[in-house]
Write a protein that holds these residues in place. Sequence first.
Motif, short mmCIF file in Angstrom:
data_model
loop_
_atom_site.label_atom_id
_atom_site.label_comp_id
_atom_site.label_asym_id
_atom_site.label_seq_id
_atom_site.Cartn_x
_atom_site.Cartn_y
_atom_site.Cartn_z
N ASN A 38 -4.02 4.05 18.56
CA ASN A 38 -2.72 4.68 18.74
C ASN A 38 -2.43 5.53 17.50
OD1 ASN A 38 0.13 5.18 18.57
ND2 ASN A 38 0.47 3.61 20.12
N PRO A 39 -2.34 6.85 17.64
CA PRO A 39 -2.18 7.69 16.45
C PRO A 39 -0.87 7.46 15.70
CG PRO A 39 -1.90 8.98 18.46
CD PRO A 39 -2.39 7.64 18.88
N GLN A 40 0.11 6.89 16.37
CA GLN A 40 1.37 6.59 15.68
C GLN A 40 1.28 5.30 14.86
OE1 GLN A 40 4.17 8.48 15.42
NE2 GLN A 40 4.91 6.93 14.00
N ASN A 41 0.45 4.37 15.29
CA ASN A 41 0.42 3.06 14.64
C ASN A 41 -0.80 2.80 13.78
OD1 ASN A 41 2.80 2.44 16.03
ND2 ASN A 41 1.69 1.58 17.77
N HIS A 42 -1.95 3.35 14.13
CA HIS A 42 -3.22 2.89 13.56
C HIS A 42 -3.91 3.85 12.61
CE1 HIS A 42 -3.41 0.60 17.62
NE2 HIS A 42 -2.83 -0.17 16.71
N LEU A 43 -3.42 5.07 12.47
CA LEU A 43 -4.22 6.10 11.81
C LEU A 43 -3.58 6.68 10.56
CD1 LEU A 43 -5.56 7.94 14.99
CD2 LEU A 43 -6.67 6.15 13.64
N TYR A 44 -2.81 5.87 9.85
CA TYR A 44 -2.25 6.32 8.57
C TYR A 44 -3.33 6.22 7.48
CZ TYR A 44 2.39 5.61 10.68
OH TYR A 44 3.50 5.65 11.47
N PRO A 45 -3.57 7.30 6.73
CA PRO A 45 -4.49 7.19 5.59
C PRO A 45 -3.83 6.43 4.43
CG PRO A 45 -3.60 9.41 5.73
CD PRO A 45 -3.12 8.69 6.95
N ILE A 46 -4.62 5.57 3.81
CA ILE A 46 -4.14 4.77 2.68
C ILE A 46 -4.61 5.42 1.38
CG2 ILE A 46 -4.43 2.56 1.48
CD1 ILE A 46 -4.51 1.22 4.20
N VAL A 47 -3.70 5.50 0.41
CA VAL A 47 -4.02 6.10 -0.88
C VAL A 47 -4.43 5.04 -1.89
CG1 VAL A 47 -3.18 7.54 -2.77
CG2 VAL A 47 -2.33 7.93 -0.43
N LYS A 48 -3.60 4.00 -2.03
CA LYS A 48 -3.85 2.99 -3.07
C LYS A 48 -2.93 1.79 -2.84
CE LYS A 48 -0.58 5.10 -6.33
NZ LYS A 48 -0.40 5.60 -7.71
N THR A 49 -3.17 0.75 -3.60
CA THR A 49 -2.24 -0.37 -3.62
C THR A 49 -1.12 -0.08 -4.61
OG1 THR A 49 -3.47 -1.53 -5.36
CG2 THR A 49 -4.06 -2.02 -3.06
N TYR A 100 0.83 -1.20 0.00
CA TYR A 100 0.00 0.00 0.00
C TYR A 100 0.87 1.25 0.00
CZ TYR A 100 -3.68 -3.18 1.64
OH TYR A 100 -4.57 -4.22 1.78
N LEU A 101 0.34 2.32 -0.55
CA LEU A 101 0.90 3.65 -0.35
C LEU A 101 0.07 4.33 0.74
CD1 LEU A 101 2.46 6.26 -0.88
CD2 LEU A 101 0.93 6.69 -2.82
N LYS A 102 0.71 4.69 1.83
CA LYS A 102 0.02 5.43 2.89
C LYS A 102 0.80 6.69 3.21
CE LYS A 102 1.97 2.78 6.80
NZ LYS A 102 1.67 1.86 7.92
N LEU A 103 0.15 7.60 3.92
CA LEU A 103 0.75 8.90 4.20
C LEU A 103 0.95 9.10 5.70
CD1 LEU A 103 -1.31 11.15 1.74
CD2 LEU A 103 0.92 10.06 1.36
N ASN A 104 2.06 9.72 6.05
CA ASN A 104 2.39 10.00 7.44
C ASN A 104 1.72 11.32 7.86
OD1 ASN A 104 3.52 9.80 9.95
ND2 ASN A 104 5.62 10.20 9.31
N VAL A 105 0.94 11.26 8.91
CA VAL A 105 0.18 12.43 9.36
C VAL A 105 0.35 12.62 10.87
CG1 VAL A 105 -1.55 12.25 7.53
CG2 VAL A 105 -1.92 11.04 9.70
N GLU A 106 -0.01 13.80 11.34
CA GLU A 106 -0.09 14.04 12.78
C GLU A 106 -1.40 14.71 13.11
OE1 GLU A 106 2.76 16.84 14.39
OE2 GLU A 106 3.19 17.58 12.37
N ALA A 107 -1.91 14.41 14.29
CA ALA A 107 -3.20 14.95 14.71
C ALA A 107 -3.07 16.42 15.05
CB ALA A 107 -3.72 14.17 15.91
N TYR A 108 -4.06 17.18 14.62
CA TYR A 108 -4.16 18.60 14.96
C TYR A 108 -5.44 18.80 15.78
CZ TYR A 108 -4.91 23.62 14.44
OH TYR A 108 -5.12 24.95 14.69
N GLY A 109 -5.29 19.20 17.02
CA GLY A 109 -6.46 19.41 17.88
C GLY A 109 -6.97 18.11 18.47
#
Length: 425
Positions: free
Chosen positions: A167-178, A100-109
Amino acid sequence: MKKEDFIKDLIGFIDQSPVSYYAVNNAVDFLEENGYEELREADSWELEDMGKYYVKRDDTALIAFNLRSDLVKGFDLIGSHTESPTFKLKSNAEIADSGYLKLNVEAYGGMIYSTWLDRTLSLAGKVIYKEDGEIKTDLVNIDRDLLTIPNAAIHMNRNVNKDFAYNPQNHLYPIVKTIKDGAEADGFVQRLLGDYLSIDSKDIIDFDLSLYDRQKGSIISDSIYQVGRIDNLASVHASLKAFVGTFSVKTNVLILNDNEEIGSMTRTGADGTFLSDVLKRICLSLDKPLEDYYRAIENSFLISADGAHAIHPNFKEFSDPTNIVNMNEGLVVKIAANGAYSTSIETKARIINIAKDLGLNLQFFHNRNDKVGGSTIGPITASRLGIRSIDVGEAILAMHSIRESAGVDDHLDAYQIYKRFYEED
């Protein structure tokens, strides 16, 4: 004004404002349609009595004012904030992982994580790039279904409905595509933005992008509307509509701050200098002495407009027992003994009087003693500038969810009270 039309206008405003950049941009469009002139902080200001002006800071905050030259009479201000909890892209965001292609994000608020999962998402924000030797900026809204954050199947996570915590570091990466090859991930965001702007992706210098929900807002059974970012774009919308073209003996001011959800300690936040800079420059541009500025502040009044908590029929135990707030029962005055809200006995009196004159109901919110509530731009602005202030808001369910719910009647009530506030002498 029909409340159904007003709510549809609100929903349209929110749907077209996926991030704070667009909220300010759309507010600017409305102000300019109504004859407001832009001022720039780097320029010298030449102001005229009865003039209509606005100034932006970093494209995410805005202050507009309807000028009266007798500044000693004070300023009547309504302030709200333009941003909501979201996920922001980190630098070097692309990750190739398990096909998968996923993106690294951080929570705001402070968001409710679970509401962001299994939804169709996209990206919006601001891009800086170089074109023909010049540094340029543009807003971007990737207006297509682009991302999702999938849950794990309940068969693999049997505790998801019990005591599981994301866990926002482990579980919450948005996936773009395979993807077949990790190389497909390299430079994906740059190429995406280059295609959107029709420029070479190599010319992109930097970007500030956030996730947003693709689902449009809706009205439920005529009395409730549901959409993302009600906190706090509902307040932005009601105050903006009330502000435009209103004149009284005071100078009316509309404040749209950024970064309230992370404490306001930024250049564009209420804890910055933006508001005091603008108010002082108004005095200076009219050749008023500094003493007139301080006299004006003493005669000024701020409404800090932000969402309020309605009682939840499935979680009644979260509400104070003698101060129940119901949806569609009126604007809410927010009170806190710990100073988290700026409301005082003096400031309550003015809003109570306005509501009575209009025949509108008010409600009063206090946190339970065993709950720690949030705060607003009200106490920050009041303490920094010495302005009398009150905290009010529309009753909301699911505050800080990706989709919140609020009352149709309450939004029109808020607008009517804000408009009378701006109009009265």
